[in-house]
Design an enzyme around this catalytic site. Sequence first.
Site, PDB file in Angstrom:
ATOM      1  N   GLY A  13      -2.971   8.122  -4.257  1.00 57.90           N
ATOM      2  CA  GLY A  13      -2.510   9.748  -4.736  1.00 57.90           C
ATOM      3  C   GLY A  13      -0.572   9.469  -4.581  1.00 57.90           C
ATOM      4  N   ASP A  14      -0.207  10.717  -4.150  1.00 57.93           N
ATOM      5  CA  ASP A  14       1.156  11.345  -4.189  1.00 57.93           C
ATOM      6  C   ASP A  14       1.470  12.714  -4.695  1.00 57.93           C
ATOM      7  OD1 ASP A  14       3.463  10.870  -2.173  1.00 57.93           O
ATOM      8  OD2 ASP A  14       4.244  11.567  -3.226  1.00 57.93           O
TER       9      ASP A  14
ATOM     10  N   THR B 289      -4.373  13.748   5.349  1.00 62.64           N
ATOM     11  CA  THR B 289      -3.210  13.746   5.083  1.00 62.64           C
ATOM     12  C   THR B 289      -2.746  14.792   6.261  1.00 62.64           C
ATOM     13  OG1 THR B 289      -2.534  12.195   3.801  1.00 62.64           O
ATOM     14  CG2 THR B 289      -0.970  13.855   4.665  1.00 62.64           C
TER      15      THR B 289
ATOM     16  N   LYS C   4       1.128  -0.983   0.099  1.00 68.54           N
ATOM     17  CA  LYS C   4      -0.056   0.194   0.283  1.00 68.54           C
ATOM     18  C   LYS C   4       1.118   0.677  -0.352  1.00 68.54           C
ATOM     19  CE  LYS C   4      -4.234   2.129   0.325  1.00 68.54           C
ATOM     20  NZ  LYS C   4      -3.378   3.095  -1.218  1.00 68.54           N
TER      21      LYS C   4
ATOM     22  N   SER D 255      -6.474   5.938   3.768  1.00 72.56           N
ATOM     23  CA  SER D 255      -7.249   4.543   2.180  1.00 72.56           C
ATOM     24  C   SER D 255      -7.508   3.139   2.848  1.00 72.56           C
ATOM     25  CB  SER D 255      -5.400   5.074   1.739  1.00 72.56           C
ATOM     26  OG  SER D 255      -5.281   5.743   0.691  1.00 72.56           O
TER      27      SER D 255
ATOM     28  N   ASN E 206      -2.026  18.949  -2.364  1.00 73.55           N
ATOM     29  CA  ASN E 206      -3.043  18.687  -0.960  1.00 73.55           C
ATOM     30  C   ASN E 206      -3.103  18.768   0.556  1.00 73.55           C
ATOM     31  OD1 ASN E 206      -3.959  15.882   0.246  1.00 73.55           O
ATOM     32  ND2 ASN E 206      -5.639  16.504  -0.669  1.00 73.55           N
TER      33      ASN E 206
ATOM     34  N   LYS F 116       5.254   3.150   8.637  1.00 71.13           N
ATOM     35  CA  LYS F 116       4.317   4.283   8.249  1.00 71.13           C
ATOM     36  C   LYS F 116       3.086   3.827   8.610  1.00 71.13           C
ATOM     37  CE  LYS F 116       3.355   7.559   5.739  1.00 71.13           C
ATOM     38  NZ  LYS F 116       3.826   8.394   4.224  1.00 71.13           N
TER      39      LYS F 116
ATOM     40  N   GLN G 109       7.464   3.825   3.540  1.00 72.23           N
ATOM     41  CA  GLN G 109       5.968   3.617   3.902  1.00 72.23           C
ATOM     42  C   GLN G 109       6.292   2.202   4.734  1.00 72.23           C
ATOM     43  OE1 GLN G 109       4.020   5.696   1.713  1.00 72.23           O
ATOM     44  NE2 GLN G 109       2.182   5.250   2.833  1.00 72.23           N
TER      45      GLN G 109
ATOM     46  N   LYS H 218       5.287   1.871  -3.202  1.00 74.12           N
ATOM     47  CA  LYS H 218       5.337   3.040  -3.678  1.00 74.12           C
ATOM     48  C   LYS H 218       5.268   2.941  -4.935  1.00 74.12           C
ATOM     49  CE  LYS H 218       5.125   7.134  -2.524  1.00 74.12           C
ATOM     50  NZ  LYS H 218       4.185   8.119  -1.251  1.00 74.12           N
TER      51      LYS H 218
HETATM   52  P1  NDP Z   1       1.127  17.767  -4.217  1.00 74.74           P
HETATM   53  O1  NDP Z   1       0.970  17.527  -5.331  1.00 74.74           O
HETATM   54  O2  NDP Z   1      -0.542  18.315  -3.908  1.00 74.74           O
HETATM   55  O3  NDP Z   1       1.414  19.359  -4.154  1.00 74.74           O
HETATM   56  C1  NDP Z   1       2.767  19.233  -4.090  1.00 74.74           C
HETATM   57  C2  NDP Z   1       2.975  20.976  -3.024  1.00 74.74           C
HETATM   58  O4  NDP Z   1       5.020  20.763  -2.954  1.00 74.74           O
HETATM   59  C3  NDP Z   1       2.968  21.905  -3.918  1.00 74.74           C
HETATM   60  O5  NDP Z   1       2.864  22.949  -3.429  1.00 74.74           O
HETATM   61  C4  NDP Z   1       4.659  21.868  -5.377  1.00 74.74           C
HETATM   62  O6  NDP Z   1       4.494  23.216  -5.549  1.00 74.74           O
HETATM   63  C5  NDP Z   1       5.404  21.583  -3.378  1.00 74.74           C
HETATM   64  N1  NDP Z   1       6.758  20.348  -4.575  1.00 74.74           N
HETATM   65  C6  NDP Z   1       7.124  19.380  -5.265  1.00 74.74           C
HETATM   66  N2  NDP Z   1       8.273  19.494  -5.035  1.00 74.74           N
HETATM   67  C7  NDP Z   1       8.577  20.226  -4.640  1.00 74.74           C
HETATM   68  C8  NDP Z   1       9.909  20.904  -4.679  1.00 74.74           C
HETATM   69  N3  NDP Z   1      10.665  19.897  -5.968  1.00 74.74           N
HETATM   70  N4  NDP Z   1      10.228  21.657  -4.783  1.00 74.74           N
HETATM   71  C9  NDP Z   1       9.762  22.590  -4.410  1.00 74.74           C
HETATM   72  N5  NDP Z   1       8.250  22.514  -3.674  1.00 74.74           N
HETATM   73  C10 NDP Z   1       7.574  21.243  -4.295  1.00 74.74           C
HETATM   74  O7  NDP Z   1       1.251  16.763  -3.683  1.00 74.74           O
HETATM   75  P2  NDP Z   1       0.820  16.296  -2.235  1.00 74.74           P
HETATM   76  O8  NDP Z   1       0.255  17.010  -1.255  1.00 74.74           O
HETATM   77  O9  NDP Z   1      -0.136  15.516  -1.548  1.00 74.74           O
HETATM   78  O10 NDP Z   1       2.292  15.936  -1.129  1.00 74.74           O
HETATM   79  C11 NDP Z   1       3.012  16.407  -0.507  1.00 74.74           C
HETATM   80  C12 NDP Z   1       4.223  16.056   0.328  1.00 74.74           C
HETATM   81  O11 NDP Z   1       3.515  15.063   0.823  1.00 74.74           O
HETATM   82  C13 NDP Z   1       4.742  14.974  -0.804  1.00 74.74           C
HETATM   83  O12 NDP Z   1       6.888  14.315   0.305  1.00 74.74           O
HETATM   84  C14 NDP Z   1       4.430  13.673  -0.510  1.00 74.74           C
HETATM   85  O13 NDP Z   1       4.992  12.186  -0.415  1.00 74.74           O
HETATM   86  C15 NDP Z   1       3.794  13.557   0.839  1.00 74.74           C
HETATM   87  N6  NDP Z   1       2.429  12.469   1.846  1.00 74.74           N
HETATM   88  C16 NDP Z   1       1.570  13.069   1.023  1.00 74.74           C
HETATM   89  C17 NDP Z   1       0.202  12.457   1.226  1.00 74.74           C
HETATM   90  C18 NDP Z   1      -1.292  12.436   0.777  1.00 74.74           C
HETATM   91  O14 NDP Z   1      -1.696  11.473   1.100  1.00 74.74           O
HETATM   92  N7  NDP Z   1      -0.885  13.371  -0.602  1.00 74.74           N
HETATM   93  C19 NDP Z   1      -0.174  11.084   2.324  1.00 74.74           C
HETATM   94  C20 NDP Z   1       1.242  11.302   2.932  1.00 74.74           C
HETATM   95  C21 NDP Z   1       2.706  11.987   2.561  1.00 74.74           C
HETATM   96  P3  NDP Z   1       4.803  22.921  -7.316  1.00 74.74           P
HETATM   97  O15 NDP Z   1       3.024  23.049  -7.256  1.00 74.74           O
HETATM   98  O16 NDP Z   1       5.270  23.998  -7.515  1.00 74.74           O
HETATM   99  O17 NDP Z   1       5.334  21.809  -7.569  1.00 74.74           O
HETATM  100  O1  2IT Z   2       3.210   9.296   0.964  1.00 74.80           O
HETATM  101  C1  2IT Z   2       2.047   8.278   2.022  1.00 74.80           C
HETATM  102  O2  2IT Z   2       1.530   7.607   2.240  1.00 74.80           O
HETATM  103  C2  2IT Z   2       1.018   8.860   0.841  1.00 74.80           C
HETATM  104  N1  2IT Z   2       1.644   9.112  -0.175  1.00 74.80           N
HETATM  105  C3  2IT Z   2      -0.229   7.530   0.871  1.00 74.80           C
HETATM  106  C4  2IT Z   2      -0.229   6.357   0.357  1.00 74.80           C
HETATM  107  C5  2IT Z   2      -1.814   6.013   0.626  1.00 74.80           C
HETATM  108  O3  2IT Z   2      -1.682   4.776  -0.064  1.00 74.80           O
HETATM  109  O4  2IT Z   2      -2.811   6.286   0.825  1.00 74.80           O
END
Ligand code: NDP
Ligand code: 2IT
Length: 445
Positions: A165-166, A210, A90, A377, A241, A114, A111, A126
Amino acid sequence: MDARLEAIRDTVLARNPGEAEFHQAVVEVFESLGPVHDRHPEFLEAAILERLCEPERQIIFRVPWTDDQGRVQINRGFRVEFNSALGPYKGGLRFHPSVYLGIVKFLGFEQIFKNALTGMPIGGGKGGSDFDPRGRSDAEVMRFCQSFMTELYRHIGEYTDVPAGDIGVGGREIGYLFGQYKRITNRYESGVLTGKGISWGGSLVRPEATGFGTVIFTEEMLKTRGTSFDGQRVVVSGSGNVAINAVAKAQSLGATVVACSDSSGYIVDEAGIDVGLLRQVKEVERGRLKDYALRRSGVAYVEAGSVWDVDATVALPCATQNELDGDAAARLVRNGLIAIGEGANMPSTREAVAVFQEAGVLFGPGKAANAGGVATSALEMQQNASRDSWSFEHTEQRLTDIMVGIHHRCASTADEYGEPGNYVLGANIGGFVKVADAMLAQGLI
Ligand code: NDP
Ligand code: 2IT
């Protein structure tokens, strides 16, 4: 680091050359695990760590698609099925130009622990691609997703591997991926993907989970010092997100979030970020943060420098790995930081973590603090398996209970190992022991 573990670490690093982020994630976990092996020599005997660091399966594939001009484009797709001791693999899919095997492996490795900490029956995996969705039309994103799934579908399933997603993968992409999976397999197998739309098998609260969970975990840390989010000055990085929902939840608990960022710059909004406007700009219009500043008075948009230049009592890094280095950490501490909750995966460098820990700042590592997304999830999978859908209130309560439980597990494990308040140690040991016990019980797999 424990000398017995050093030798294993050296082998892992040599076997996986050029994968800096994977190395970083492995070393950080190993640094916590010495005391566990004093108590459990059987883990060494059974080579649990060597097995944990070698993914059960790694899939790398070609993703051909055509852009709106009819030109052929080629990307690379990945799915690393890391560990299935506790349940089906997952973990999310990341679409970002920086994606390569080392990133996918660091994320998959984290992961495992976690997912174990959530207490839900899910293993670790992943995936993703070096595809850059930025500037692509909906039709291009759809064609890319369809091509990606045309290979991936044979490797996943509700009892096998369940992506979500991520970065760069949200509701739109999950929709296209699910549609193609259904078309190829002729099965309405809801449990094969999570993060689905609410009318076709998704769970309420998954989009918020998240960011909400990160704030709930951080609130639990603050409570141990007799305080809370109420009245705190908060800085969040990112505006995707996780970041947007962290802003919303922190403000609902009485904090003022004064800054957030994207990869081009950051905004400072001393009045507190207007979440409605932020959602409109980033989620509805898929615009840039600069547009937020243009539409609201009293907001500064800064292109040079770092969002960590803004002083705060609580920091929530919610963008990407290694976005907060030792210098930024030292600056935050000097400016009065009391707590940091990692919404992103591995956003703090090793130097930054050391600065926070030495300064006695409450530090919630990503594998604990951001586990609310994957936990919800797993709640989506439960609803799919029972063909049911729960109310927002019920699901949010489950999420809250899970985050409070993860905080408790980390804190009590840190106490048990004589390092009260060390959430890094608590999360690493808490997650590891659960997986190691299951691997021992299941024999040499
Ligand atoms: P999104 O794609 O929704 O948003 C990512 C954000 O981070 C955007 O604002 C983006 O800016 C910025 N960003 C991404 N890459 C870079 C970079 N190299 N340098 C600077 N800014 C950057 O992703 P999420 O919000 O889903 O994910 C954000 C973090 O949270 C990640 O580390 C992800 O692994 C983690 N995460 C996400 C989960 C989920 O459920 N979605 C669960 C657990 C962890 P820009 O738009 O300019 O690229
Ligand atoms: O980093 C993470 O935990 C995620 N991007 C969410 C993974 C999931 O299966 O919901």
